[in-house]
Design an enzyme around this catalytic site. Structure first.
Site, short mmCIF file in Angstrom:
data_model
loop_
_atom_site.label_atom_id
_atom_site.label_comp_id
_atom_site.label_asym_id
_atom_site.label_seq_id
_atom_site.Cartn_x
_atom_site.Cartn_y
_atom_site.Cartn_z
N HIS A 156 42.15 44.41 14.48
CA HIS A 156 41.82 44.79 13.10
C HIS A 156 40.35 45.21 13.11
O HIS A 156 39.57 44.71 13.92
CB HIS A 156 42.03 43.55 12.23
N ASP A 165 41.02 35.82 16.79
CA ASP A 165 41.28 36.22 15.42
C ASP A 165 42.68 35.70 15.08
O ASP A 165 43.69 36.25 15.53
CB ASP A 165 41.20 37.74 15.31
N GLN A 191 46.52 36.29 11.50
CA GLN A 191 47.97 36.44 11.36
C GLN A 191 48.75 35.34 12.06
O GLN A 191 49.98 35.30 11.94
CB GLN A 191 48.42 37.81 11.90
N LYS A 248 46.09 34.62 3.31
CA LYS A 248 47.30 35.05 4.03
C LYS A 248 48.23 33.88 4.32
O LYS A 248 49.26 34.03 4.94
CB LYS A 248 46.91 35.72 5.35
N CYS A 264 43.93 48.99 8.61
CA CYS A 264 42.64 48.58 9.20
C CYS A 264 42.73 48.45 10.71
O CYS A 264 42.09 47.58 11.32
CB CYS A 264 42.12 47.29 8.59
N1 7TS Z 1 42.35 40.13 11.42
C1 7TS Z 1 43.64 40.43 11.28
C2 7TS Z 1 44.54 40.33 12.46
C3 7TS Z 1 44.12 40.81 10.02
O1 7TS Z 1 45.41 41.09 9.88
C4 7TS Z 1 43.23 40.87 8.93
C5 7TS Z 1 43.67 41.34 7.58
C6 7TS Z 1 41.90 40.52 9.14
C7 7TS Z 1 41.49 40.16 10.40
C8 7TS Z 1 40.89 40.51 8.05
O2 7TS Z 1 41.21 39.54 7.12
P1 7TS Z 1 40.34 39.38 5.79
O3 7TS Z 1 41.00 38.28 5.06
O4 7TS Z 1 38.97 39.07 6.22
O5 7TS Z 1 40.44 40.70 5.09
N2 7TS Z 1 44.76 42.21 7.60
C9 7TS Z 1 45.18 42.97 6.57
C10 7TS Z 1 46.29 43.79 6.67
O6 7TS Z 1 46.98 43.91 7.67
N3 7TS Z 1 46.47 44.42 5.52
O7 7TS Z 1 45.53 44.02 4.66
C11 7TS Z 1 44.72 43.11 5.31
#
Ligand code: 7TS
Length: 417
Positions: free
Chosen positions: A133, A210, A213, A236, A375
């Protein structure tokens, strides 16, 4: 305020579970049921989480770590109890190693700014992967521009796995840090984290995972994985937005300078300088997201009561069925590995139809999916696709919702020929 919720395993009863999520009973449009297939972007929230936050604001709201009045003590106790629950949830004994951040993005930036700026210098290698990401790419690119560090990327195979030969090749170049996703938000690939951490440590590198997910979808035990840093987001995993976690080994966190300066992160301030606070407060400057931390604690209770193994097993059944059905639809090209190697994410291209059109038509039938690069632009470039449509599944999704998606895709096909 009582923050202790008893965690009891319950049978995985999907219709019962759906009653916990009021939004799922809503109509997307008059007469059109909502089919929410975008949990990879953010999950829906159960009443237990909404009520925990509500209760905090109605009964215990105060700032933490500063007042000696009753409400301040209650709020502080609830905030710290949430930290403890989250630590236990990911197999961490020491709550000092759990830092509240805003989200995964901020947690990774914290490591890049604080650890990276002290530990890395010109020519040092940070090893990432092509499936990251942007939040696990751009902070390192910023650091590369500033410090002249070198970035390399473990390649992704055509079937959406990390190329382990490429990993071994780059490990021989002595990276200082390897940072990679546990589960891809586009391909759904679940990477062999434990084995990769062991290999990185043998090569003398630290590892940042990371887990944005993975923590929401599978049992994650930080100690078992051996990670040095691990980041995830509350929103999430049935929790609220605005709260995330950085796990870091105490020894590493102690060596790191503060990320943000201000209240709470100091032990003493004089006009001539400051002394940083102890962990974890050193990294929690300013009034934190108190209600959100408590909400995340409630989310962890909720997930624990269902059982992460049960959640993973349910999602596995759903994704297996979804892939089987998606493969029936003419013109659909899925990217990513087989269901055995992935979580509940299905990203695909549709011959002759732009992903935004696919998503827009599905939306008319109440089906919420995401279209775009999610992203992960470098990953899409690798697959020579500007964008994909992504359906993602969570603990509350049903086989009927997969059927609705398939029906919707046939409608897309009939509209666009
Ligand atoms: N890493 C992964 C693997 C992600 O899927 C996401 C967010 C992030 C980092 C960043 O997370 P945040 O909470 O800091 O934004 N992924 C997604 C997505 O797949 N669609 O919207 C956000």
């Amino acid at each position: 305020m009582s923050v202790k919720t008893e965690v009891r395993p319950v049978p995985f009863d999907i219709s019962r579970i759906r009653q916990d999520f009021p939004i799922l009973a809503q109509k997307a449009y008059p007469g059109v049921s909502l089919v929410y297939l975008d949990s990879t972007a953010t999950s829906q929230k159960p009443m237990q989480v909404i009520e925990a936050m509500d209760r905090f604001y109605q009964q215990s709201n105060a700032n933490i770590h500063r007042g000696i009045h009753k409400l301040a003590e209650e709020a502080t106790a609830a905030y710290e109890a949430a930290r403890l629950k989250i630590a236990r949830f990911i197999g961490v004994d020491n709550p000092r190693e759990i830092i509240f951040t805003r989200n995964t993005t901020e947690a990774i930036n914290l490591v890049a700014y604080s650890w990276g700026r002290i530990q890395l210098s010109t020519g040092d290698l940070v090893l990432l992967t092509e499936m990251e990401h942007h939040s696990n790419i751009v902070p390192w690119q910023i650091l590369a521009q500033e410090r002249g560090i070198r970035l390399e990327y473990i390649s992704v195979t055509p079937d959406g796995l990390l190329d382990q030969e490429s990993y071994i090749y780059f490990l021989q170049q002595n990276p200082k840090l390897v940072a990679f996703t546990h589960m891809s938000n586009v391909l759904g690939t679940i990477n062999p984290v434990k084995q990769m951490v062991e290999a990185a440590h043998r090569a003398g590198a630290l590892v940042l995972i990371d887990a944005a997910q993975s923590v929401p979808h599978l049992p994650v035990d930080v100690r078992d994985l051996g990670a040095d840093f691990l980041a995830f987001s509350g929103h999430k995993m049935c929790g609220p937005t605005g709260i995330g976690i950085l796990y870091g080994r105490q020894k590493l966190l102690e060596q790191m300078p503060p990320f943000l300066g201000g209240g709470d992160m100091i032990r003493k301030v004089q006009l001539s300088g400051y002394l940083p606070n102890e962990l974890p407060y050193k990294f929690e400057a300013g009034t934190p997201a108190i209600a959100e931390a408590i909400g995340l604690g409630a989310a962890v209770d909720y997930l624990s009561a269902l059982g992460m193994e049960n959640i993973q097993a349910h999602e596995h059944e759903i994704i297996t069925y979804a892939i089987e059905r998606l493969e029936e639809v003419p013109g659909i090209h899925l990217i990513g590995p087989s269901a055995d190697q992935k979580g509940g994410v299905a990203s695909f291209a549709f011959d002759g139809v732009h992903p935004h059109d696919v998503a827009q038509v599905l939306d008319r039938f109440g089906i919420a999916v995401r279209a775009g690069h999610h992203c992960a632009m470098p990953l899409h470039e690798k697959f020579r696709l500007p964008a994909t449509t992504r359906a993602s599944f969570y603990l509350y999704n049903t086989f009927q919702e997969v059927d609705a998606l398939i029906e919707g895709l046939y409608k897309v096909k009939s509209i666009f020929g």
